[in-house]
Scaffold this active site. Sequence first.
Site, short mmCIF file in Angstrom:
data_model
loop_
_atom_site.label_atom_id
_atom_site.label_comp_id
_atom_site.label_asym_id
_atom_site.label_seq_id
_atom_site.Cartn_x
_atom_site.Cartn_y
_atom_site.Cartn_z
N ILE A 70 0.84 -1.19 0.00
CA ILE A 70 0.00 0.00 0.00
C ILE A 70 0.88 1.24 0.00
O ILE A 70 1.83 1.35 0.78
CB ILE A 70 -0.92 0.03 1.24
CG1 ILE A 70 -1.93 -1.11 1.20
CG2 ILE A 70 -1.62 1.38 1.36
CD1 ILE A 70 -2.95 -1.02 0.09
N LYS A 71 0.56 2.19 -0.87
CA LYS A 71 1.24 3.48 -0.91
C LYS A 71 0.23 4.54 -0.49
O LYS A 71 -0.84 4.65 -1.06
CB LYS A 71 1.77 3.75 -2.30
CG LYS A 71 2.72 4.96 -2.36
CD LYS A 71 2.06 6.17 -2.91
CE LYS A 71 3.08 7.28 -3.18
NZ LYS A 71 2.50 8.45 -3.85
#
Length: 349
Positions: free
Chosen positions: A235-236
């Site tokens: 996840i960014k």
Amino acid sequence: MDLHSFLGDDADELLSYQCKGVPREELILPGPDHIDQVMTASDRPIQVLRSLGSVYNHGRLAGTGYLSILPVDQGIEHSGAASFAKNPAYFDPKNIVELAIEGGCNAVATTIGGLGIIGRRYAHRIPFIVKLNHNELLTYPNQYDQIMFGSPREAYDLGAAAVGATIYFGSEQSTRQIQEVSEAFQEAHELGMFTVLWCYLRNNAFKKDGVDYSLAADLSGQANHMGVTIEADIIKQKQAENNGGYTALNFGRTDPLVYEQLTTDNPIDLTRWQVVNCYLGRIPMINSGGESKGDTDLAQAVRTAVINKRAGGAGLISGRKAFQRPTKEGIALLNTIQDVYLDKSITIA
């Protein structure tokens, strides 16, 4: 490294703070055994594990469980001129990839065309993350929507280890984007690539009384939780700067415990809540390096990295701060970010 010179008056608080709402003992923390201890228990195909291994074992952070990724997809979303006028050399994707290699990054993320034009020359030298969708801003008047520019199959054919995509959670188009990206991620896994999701919030209604709640820990944390639900492997997320989006905007569902016991106003606690929503860190979360603002970039990048690491995050994805300056300075900035994750004196709060 002399952290006090980067962190200034906040140094002591940022380096000594201990989270009590969700203590570190409850987290699945980044480490050299991440794939063995976490991902081998998942439903990911063997080829995906191999692709993940290629990233975790590349660059200066190889074998640590932490990630330093160079993203350069801004040429579409911000225009080529806005992105590369400061350094026209980066109009050539070769120089983008060279910056990632010389900067010791785990991987490079950019457009399907950018990686496709130099794929045969570099796919074996550094892992590729193909960004599949973009918010193009040439349509007049501007439209804010993530649309697909390529397919997982094209990414596979050019030698990519992973695909990336953005979802504008909270936008009018978010339902369609969730469906499109879910399908693309499923196909990517079937082809043996891992997936990276930019979990961004986008809605003008998220701004109220001068506060941008798209950066709130509670709302961005929920975006993360939706991201891991569609099986993003990384996840960014933009680092949280405030909290209480649900209560300030008076929508959705939350719990008073989030604000009374599980978080505080400390930026490490706010970022930890983002990590908590990624299955307590079972899916790693990397934070955005943010836009380039000039002389303060290095100090800001170090601060972001310290907060991310101490919160239980897995690294930084930093682009504009690195490529919108002379190459040597860009390499030095990337290396300094990586030094934060290599510095064993910077512990998990």
